[in-house]
Design a protein around this motif. Structure first.
Motif, short mmCIF file in Angstrom:
data_model
loop_
_atom_site.label_atom_id
_atom_site.label_comp_id
_atom_site.label_asym_id
_atom_site.label_seq_id
_atom_site.Cartn_x
_atom_site.Cartn_y
_atom_site.Cartn_z
N ILE A 95 -8.03 -7.71 -6.72
CA ILE A 95 -7.70 -7.38 -5.35
C ILE A 95 -6.53 -6.66 -5.32
O ILE A 95 -5.30 -6.94 -6.03
CB ILE A 95 -7.54 -8.39 -4.42
N ASP A 96 -6.30 -5.48 -4.67
CA ASP A 96 -5.05 -4.61 -4.89
C ASP A 96 -4.09 -5.15 -3.88
O ASP A 96 -4.30 -5.92 -2.95
CB ASP A 96 -5.31 -3.07 -4.43
N PRO A 97 -2.80 -4.77 -4.02
CA PRO A 97 -1.63 -5.21 -3.43
C PRO A 97 -1.85 -5.04 -1.88
O PRO A 97 -1.07 -5.91 -1.25
CB PRO A 97 -0.30 -4.37 -4.09
N ASP A 98 -2.13 -3.94 -1.46
CA ASP A 98 -2.29 -3.68 -0.04
C ASP A 98 -3.00 -4.91 0.54
O ASP A 98 -2.82 -5.37 1.57
CB ASP A 98 -3.04 -2.45 0.41
N ARG A 99 -4.19 -5.11 -0.08
CA ARG A 99 -5.01 -6.20 0.46
C ARG A 99 -4.32 -7.75 0.41
O ARG A 99 -4.29 -8.64 1.37
CB ARG A 99 -6.49 -6.43 0.07
N ILE A 100 -3.33 -7.88 -0.74
CA ILE A 100 -2.96 -9.08 -0.89
C ILE A 100 -1.98 -9.23 0.33
O ILE A 100 -1.50 -10.37 0.70
CB ILE A 100 -2.43 -9.30 -2.21
N GLY A 101 -0.87 -8.10 0.46
CA GLY A 101 -0.11 -8.27 1.25
C GLY A 101 -0.75 -8.27 2.87
O GLY A 101 -0.16 -9.17 3.61
#
Lengths: 361, 361
Positions: free
Chosen positions: B164-170
């Motif tokens: 999962i990419d950082p944008d979605r984690i954020g």
């Protein structure tokens, strides 16, 4: 915003003894053994290659459990190895004390017990030791009344150094409704003439856990290695459920086996500590301190009433000249210092400093 | 009579992957790095003398924290060192999840999560990943509705290897009311072309914890060394209160520093694992397995529909010839094997055995 649980936010953290990493510090504050570990431990380290660390360690440290089973003449299922004695205490709380329920302890004792109880959100039931540091007569009754499913006592006692004999421990285990954990962190330093041995009790009492550590007796505080002994039914949930699966790393397991394999060396350090303990006590008595007989590797020294400084002031003054001892606040201890037994030379440096601070030079 | 707490008695223990201690076993079951630790780690071990173990280790492992702060370009108060990643997970539960309250997780994921939640007597709130191993859209909403004060997700995901990419984690951290712990056990094996980096998020989100381990990326599973990264207010209660005071032994601290100090070596092992991962995936696809892209050091291989054996039978047959892979029961996984990426030679031994078992030789 704060995310931690209410009990964690409200609790007071454990205060570990100072661990200076550098400098010419005489460290008599956290009860380390003054002698280095066995040469067998160094040899085990020398033959360890880091490629062996690529894989997970043996999860239940069975090699070390076998060694300890032989040493104590018990079965491996009576033993669980832990990442230091502190983990063993924590796991006892985790396994036997439900949050909100009662945890029993004596006061004073190891200051980590109430901290672990607070983390577990247990209700702490405390009873004070009597003036001679002995168990109150109604201890078991009070603990049972409070519904304590686990009581921890440290024997030989810290910080006084006194010892409760096996008959009384057996009686206590028999009287308690819950689990009795006897923290034997200092048991290696008990005078062998007393033939003190609680291990023989674990077959007789299904609620008795004994805690041992390599930190003091085997000079391996830095390795974090401890273990619990008890009935298989007490050990099993800790071994198979509540313990982190790989709680003890591969090097510690190997070095622990080496240390256990050289009992003669360890016993010699214990003998030397006992000899130094006697001499240190004599010298402290000469200086006017009140010092009881200790079966541990430390002495609890009561500052003379006529001393020009309080215990806390002496602690501070010693620290300023690079000598660390332990000072605890709290009514029974505020006039006392806990002093780890060092080598003869270390003890002399300490007592010379004390003599100077008390104006007895 | 049984003394343990009801939740401990009733829970199912964690099943660790087999750890055979001897024999010519090809071990592709617990995601160890196939390459040994850095020579710098061996040198650190060679210069360690056991006399340094006589004293307690630095309680908060500050030397290692400094190294990691430099590596990640953060502050030491954003870091707490743990006795393996497992301890970090346990400490997150201990610190943020009150018994009886909700703990959130995805299914499938690391099978230790529900075990730790059961030990803490938490209520487990599970949501299933969708068919492409992706987060369900309403994950944060469901977790907030359930009152989860901690959610654990593993990213890259185990056992699928997806990222999962950082944008979605954020976004997830922003949407969740509680703490989000992202278990980055496998993050070192992510393709560097993706420029994947969650560390930059910890300043922006006061509820985000990242878990790292030396077990995989630094080939030190046997050393038990992990750490958490997060806002100082999240780290502090773990560092000062819930962690065992001396949770990481002195040798592990020193060797960890050496490992971190040789990034070039570690990165070279990651590169080699990625190369071998591509080749192994290609070969498994050739054999008819369904295998997604993995950003970890393992592959999840779905057994071909027309295979003469089930996944469990293949797991068993491989084991009989000395090759260990991981088989998990459970609906989404029962037709799959999780295979650790080994060296090219090891992978070839595995795929040859698989070809034989599938009758494709």
């Amino acid at each position: 915003m704060s995310y931690e649980r209410d009990n964690i936010r409200q609790m007071t953290a454990y205060q570990w003894g100072e661990q200076p990493e550098t400098g010419d510090i005489l460290k008599l504050n956290t009860n380390e053994n003054p002698y280095p570990p066995s040469p067998a431990v160094q040899r085990a380290l020398d033959t360890f290659t880091v490629d062996q660390l690529r894989r997970y360690p043996p999860p239940t440290a069975d090699g070390l459990r076998h060694r300890l089973a032989e040493l104590h003449e018990i079965r491996t299922d009576n033993i669980v190895i832990t990442n230091g004695g502190d983990e063993a205490l924590r796991l006892a709380l985790t396994t036997f004390v439900a949050p909100g329920s009662a945890f029993g302890m004596l006061e004073p004792s190891y200051s980590l017990y109430p901290v672990l109880a607070n983390i577990q959100d247990a209700t702490i039931v405390r009873q004070a030791l009597d003036e001679s540091w002995d168990l109150p007569r109604d201890f078991a009754h009070q603990m049972n009344e409070a519904g304590a499913n686990l009581c921890c006592i440290v024997n030989p006692h810290a910080p006084s150094g006194t010892l409760i004999d096996p008959d009384r421990i057996g009686q206590l285990a028999s009287d308690l409704n819950g689990v009795l954990l006897v923290d034997e962190a200092y048991v290696d330093f008990v005078d062998p003439a007393l033939r003190h041995d609680l291990v023989r009790l674990i077959d007789a009492f299904d609620n008795l856990l004994l805690l041992r550590t390599f930190s003091k007796g085997y000079s391996l505080a830095g390795l974090r290695l401890g273990y619990l002994l008890g009935a298989a039914d007490l050990i099993d949930p800790i071994l198979t459920k509540t313990r982190d699966s790989y709680n003890v790393n591969g090097i510690s397991q190997r070095l622990g086996e080496a240390a256990i394999g050289d009992q003669a060396y360890a016993e010699e350090t214990w003998r030397r500590v006992r000899t130094a303990r006697r001499a240190l006590r004599d010298r402290l008595l000469e200086l006017g301190f009140g010092v009881g007989i200790s079966q541990t590797n430390f002495l609890l020294a009561e500052v003379p009433l006529d001393a020009p400084k309080s215990a806390q002031e002496i602690y501070q003054a010693l620290k300023e000249e690079g000598i660390l001892v332990r000072y605890f606040s709290g009514s029974a201890l505020e006039d006392k210092l806990r002093i780890t037994v060092g080598t003869d030379r270390e003890n002399e440096r300490l007592t010379n400093a004390l003599a100077r601070l008390l104006g007895r030079l």
